[in-house]
Every structure is written in C-alpha cells, then in structure tokens.
Design a protein around this motif. Structure first.
Motif, PDB file in Angstrom:
ATOM      1  N   VAL A  95      -4.991   2.243  -9.020  1.00 15.12           N
ATOM      2  CA  VAL A  95      -5.766   1.347  -8.161  1.00 15.12           C
ATOM      3  C   VAL A  95      -5.255   1.429  -6.725  1.00 15.12           C
ATOM      4  O   VAL A  95      -6.032   1.521  -5.768  1.00 15.12           O
ATOM      5  N   ALA A  96      -3.929   1.412  -6.559  1.00 12.80           N
ATOM      6  CA  ALA A  96      -3.353   1.474  -5.209  1.00 12.80           C
ATOM      7  C   ALA A  96      -3.677   2.788  -4.520  1.00 12.80           C
ATOM      8  O   ALA A  96      -4.104   2.817  -3.357  1.00 12.80           O
ATOM      9  N   GLU A  97      -3.476   3.904  -5.218  1.00 11.88           N
ATOM     10  CA  GLU A  97      -3.751   5.221  -4.616  1.00 11.88           C
ATOM     11  C   GLU A  97      -5.215   5.351  -4.211  1.00 11.88           C
ATOM     12  O   GLU A  97      -5.532   5.793  -3.100  1.00 11.88           O
ATOM     13  N   ASP A  98      -6.107   4.989  -5.116  1.00 13.21           N
ATOM     14  CA  ASP A  98      -7.533   5.131  -4.826  1.00 13.21           C
ATOM     15  C   ASP A  98      -7.954   4.254  -3.651  1.00 13.21           C
ATOM     16  O   ASP A  98      -8.736   4.667  -2.789  1.00 13.21           O
ATOM     17  N   ALA A  99      -7.427   3.029  -3.609  1.00 15.29           N
ATOM     18  CA  ALA A  99      -7.808   2.112  -2.542  1.00 15.29           C
ATOM     19  C   ALA A  99      -7.323   2.604  -1.182  1.00 15.29           C
ATOM     20  O   ALA A  99      -8.038   2.500  -0.172  1.00 15.29           O
ATOM     21  N   ALA A 132      -7.430  -1.420   2.382  1.00 19.66           N
ATOM     22  CA  ALA A 132      -7.229  -0.925   1.021  1.00 19.66           C
ATOM     23  C   ALA A 132      -7.153  -2.073   0.027  1.00 19.66           C
ATOM     24  O   ALA A 132      -7.698  -1.992  -1.088  1.00 19.66           O
ATOM     25  N   ARG A 133      -6.495  -3.166   0.407  1.00 21.13           N
ATOM     26  CA  ARG A 133      -6.402  -4.317  -0.494  1.00 21.13           C
ATOM     27  C   ARG A 133      -7.786  -4.881  -0.793  1.00 21.13           C
ATOM     28  O   ARG A 133      -8.110  -5.194  -1.942  1.00 21.13           O
ATOM     29  N   ARG A 134      -8.609  -4.974   0.247  1.00 23.70           N
ATOM     30  CA  ARG A 134      -9.976  -5.472   0.030  1.00 23.70           C
ATOM     31  C   ARG A 134     -10.766  -4.538  -0.867  1.00 23.70           C
ATOM     32  O   ARG A 134     -11.529  -4.985  -1.737  1.00 23.70           O
TER      33      ARG A 134
END
Length: 407
Positions: A33-37, A66-68
């Motif tokens: 999730v973090a990488e994709d965002a 990215a968080r959003r």
C-alpha cells in the motif's frame, strides 16, 4: 514558486521516496500500500509540478498526497478498518489528526525503523539487505539485483517473498530494544554500506551517499559502544572525502593514482581518521573498522607514490582473517600489485585462484595485471569481459579504452 521539469521531479523522487514509503508504512502497516501510494503521488507530481511549480516542502507534499491516495484505495477496497487496526499494533501510541502516529522509541526516524523491520531475523540476510535497498533507497529491482550479482527476475521473486514474509509474520515496524540491537546490527550495517555504494556505482545521482552517512550517524548515536558502527561511519566519511575527485567533468572515471588530492575533503578526512583512532584504542577490530583504517592510510599520503602499501597489505591480511571473502582477497591482490609489494606476477596468481567470474572488478584487475606482464591479447579479452559486466556507461567506456590500449 520555482518551476520544475520532469528531470528535477525525478531527482526529488530518488531523494524522498524512501522517506515517504517509510512514513506510510508506519501509518498503514502495509508495504505494498505504501509503495503504490508513493508511486501514485509522484505520478501526480509529474503532472502538476511542471505547471504549478515546486511546493515549499516537496517531500511533505509527496507524503501527504500519498497518504490520501492510500486512504482512497483502502476505502475502495473496503479494507481500511482492518489495515488501520493492524497499523495500530505496528505503531503503538495512537494517531494524530493527520493520521500519522506519534514518534516513539530510542530513534525518532521512520527510515531507521524501516531498516530494522526489513532486517528482522525472520528474513534471510540477503532478503533483509535487498528489501531495504528497494524500500529505503528507492533503487529499482534491476539495481538491487546488480548489487547482489543476480538476475533481475531472481531478485524480483526474493523481494516479493520478503514482503509477504513481513506481512504474514506480522513483523513489527520499530527499532529493537537495547538488548536486541547487537544481534540485529550486522545486516543493518550491510544495508547502509550498500546504500552508499549504490550511488557510487549507479547510473545516476540519487542522494544515497548523504543518506547513508546520515543513517550511519544515527546508528553511531544509537549504539555508541559498538565499534563496528563507528567503523562504518569512518569508512563512509573517508570514502566520501574522495568522491569529488573520482570523475572528470565529462563523467569519465579517474583512478586513485590520477586523482587530484587537492579536491579531497579535509574535514571529512579529519573526522574519519579521528574515528579510526578511537576504534584502534578499543582494540576490537572488525571488517568495517579495518576497511576504514585502509582508507585512512590512503588519506595520510600526500601523493600516490607516498602511500604506505606495506601497511595497507598488512591491514588486508587482518581483514581477510575476519572476513575471508573473494572480494577482500581480490582487493588485497590489487594492493600487492599496485604497491609493488610482491609484483604483478604474484598478484595475478592470487587473483586467478578466486571464483568471481561475474564480478567486473575481477576481470578489470586481471586485465591490468596481464597488461603489466606484457600479455596484451589476454589483457584485451579481460578488459572486454569486464566492460560487458560493468554497471555504468562510464565504467564500460573506461574499460574498453583500456582494452584498446592493450591491442
């Protein structure tokens, strides 16, 4: 507000991606999730920054965007509650109004937490180093594979397995407790060292050298009684002191013997040598301390000809005793040849015993030794083999030039 082009945005990505990925892993507890965002956030930046200009805090902009994006994705997939609950376990202390967890632990740095997460004992050492290079430094899978001398497809599989292992084993995202640190340290030091070298050998400037030095300083503060941490920091500082002299304005390589020592950074040398002296007083030698001592001897010499090669070979003897690897043996042979300690014939005999066929410095060393011995046709073939394996255009050009000189 300054206008930015795609090249500048790319440089910011290389500098900021590790920071943003680490921050989002802390929030969501999910590496993918973090990488994709973060990738999506940079795609948005590439569309908007060239027209609107660079924001005052590009890294913060990327992390916030990215968080959003990650929250939007989790809502779409109806997984937000589950993953945020997992994140609460990984990052105890709750969340502030922006959704970012409170800082906790002995070192207040997301990237250091990420290193220790990726270097968890549940993962193999190779997977620990590779995954951290990928996530922290923003290296591509190709570049990580090059660091390990393996095929891209092989490395891609290892990275996927490592991420799945972290998720399945619920490995916590935190800096270990003090009593855990000594056992967790070796792979972390390896990561920091490889991060530094990834920029030296990579095809483009990434800001990884300064990042590696920053992380080494954090580790030295965290573990003041660990001499190998100091050794790594000294090694990076002494290596960095010569970086400005290693390339000509056209990007071509400059060998140590041809470097303009007036370009060497005296402040970094002084700091690095002071750390080496402190390590020597402890008398607990390790691989990083010995490599730093070798670099300190180089820095002591006003000219290449004044280098104390006997001392360097003696230090390599100690290094080979504590780290008996083919690469160390190769570097020892190079010192023997360059310093005329035993001569090129003896050095070539040592080199030919090593199993490093996929390592381009091995073939480059053989080529140089063969050329010194007048075996020019063999030298030309070795230069060509080295050039074929070299990771950058500058190195390939340099080696092919040597090959042409041997013909």
């Amino acid at each position: 507000m300054p206008v930015i082009d795609e090249a500048a945005a790319g440089r910011i990505f290389r500098e900021e991606s590790g920071r943003s990925v680490a921050a989002l892993i802390r929030v969501f507890g999910d590496i993918d999730v973090a990488e994709d965002a973060v990738q999506e956030a940079f795609a948005v930046a590439l569309r908007t920054w060239p027209g609107s200009g660079l924001p005052p805090n590009p890294g913060g902009w990327i992390t916030t965007t990215a968080r959003r994006r990650a929250i939007d994705r989790l809502r779409r997939e109806s997984r937000e509650r589950e993953l945020l609950s997992e994140a609460a376990v990984l990052a105890p202390g709750g969340y502030d109004d922006c959704g970012m967890s409170e800082e906790a632990g002995p070192v207040l740095d997301d990237r250091l937490r990420l290193i220790f997460t990726c270097c968890h004992p549940a993962l193999s050492t190779e997977a620990q180093v590779a995954l951290t290079l990928r996530l922290l430094g923003g290296l591509s899978t190709v570049e990580v594979a090059r660091s390990f001398l393996v095929a891209e497809a092989t490395m891609a599989q290892r990275l996927v397995r490592a991420k799945h292992k972290i998720k399945a084993a619920r490995i916590p995202y935190r800096v270990p407790e003090d009593h855990e640190l000594p056992d967790r340290l070796p792979p972390v030091l390896a990561v920091v060292y490889l991060v530094y070298n990834a920029e030296l050998t990579g095809p483009a400037e990434r800001g990884l050298c300064s990042e590696a030095i920053r992380l080494a300083r954090i580790l030295a503060t965290l573990m003041p009684d660990e001499p190998e941490v100091d050794g790594l920091l000294a090694l990076l500082l002494l290596t960095e002191s010569r970086r400005a002299s290693r390339r000509r304005p056209d990007g071509s390589l400059v060998l140590l013997g041809e470097q303009d020592r007036r370009l060497w950074d005296g402040a970094l040398i002084e700091e690095g040598q002071a750390i080496v002296r402190r390590c020597l007083r402890r008398d607990r030698p390790g691989p990083y301390q010995l490599q730093a001592a070798i670099n300190a001897v180089h820095a002591d010499a006003a000219t290449f000809e004044q280098t104390d090669w006997s001392q360097i070979v003696a230090l390599y003897d100690q290094l080979l005793a504590v780290a008996p690897t083919p690469v160390v043996a190769l570097n020892r042979a190079i010192a023997i040849a360059i310093g005329e300690v035993q001569g090129p014939c003896a050095a070539l005999a040592l080199v030919d015993e090593l199993d490093l066929d996929n390592y381009h410095p091995f073939h480059a060393t053989r080529a140089d030794l063969l050329q010194r011995l007048g075996r020019n046709s063999e030298a030309a073939a070795a230069y060509e083999r080295a050039a074929a394996l070299a990771p950058t255009d500058a190195e390939r050009d340099f080696l092919r030039l040597g090959g042409r000189a041997s013909r």
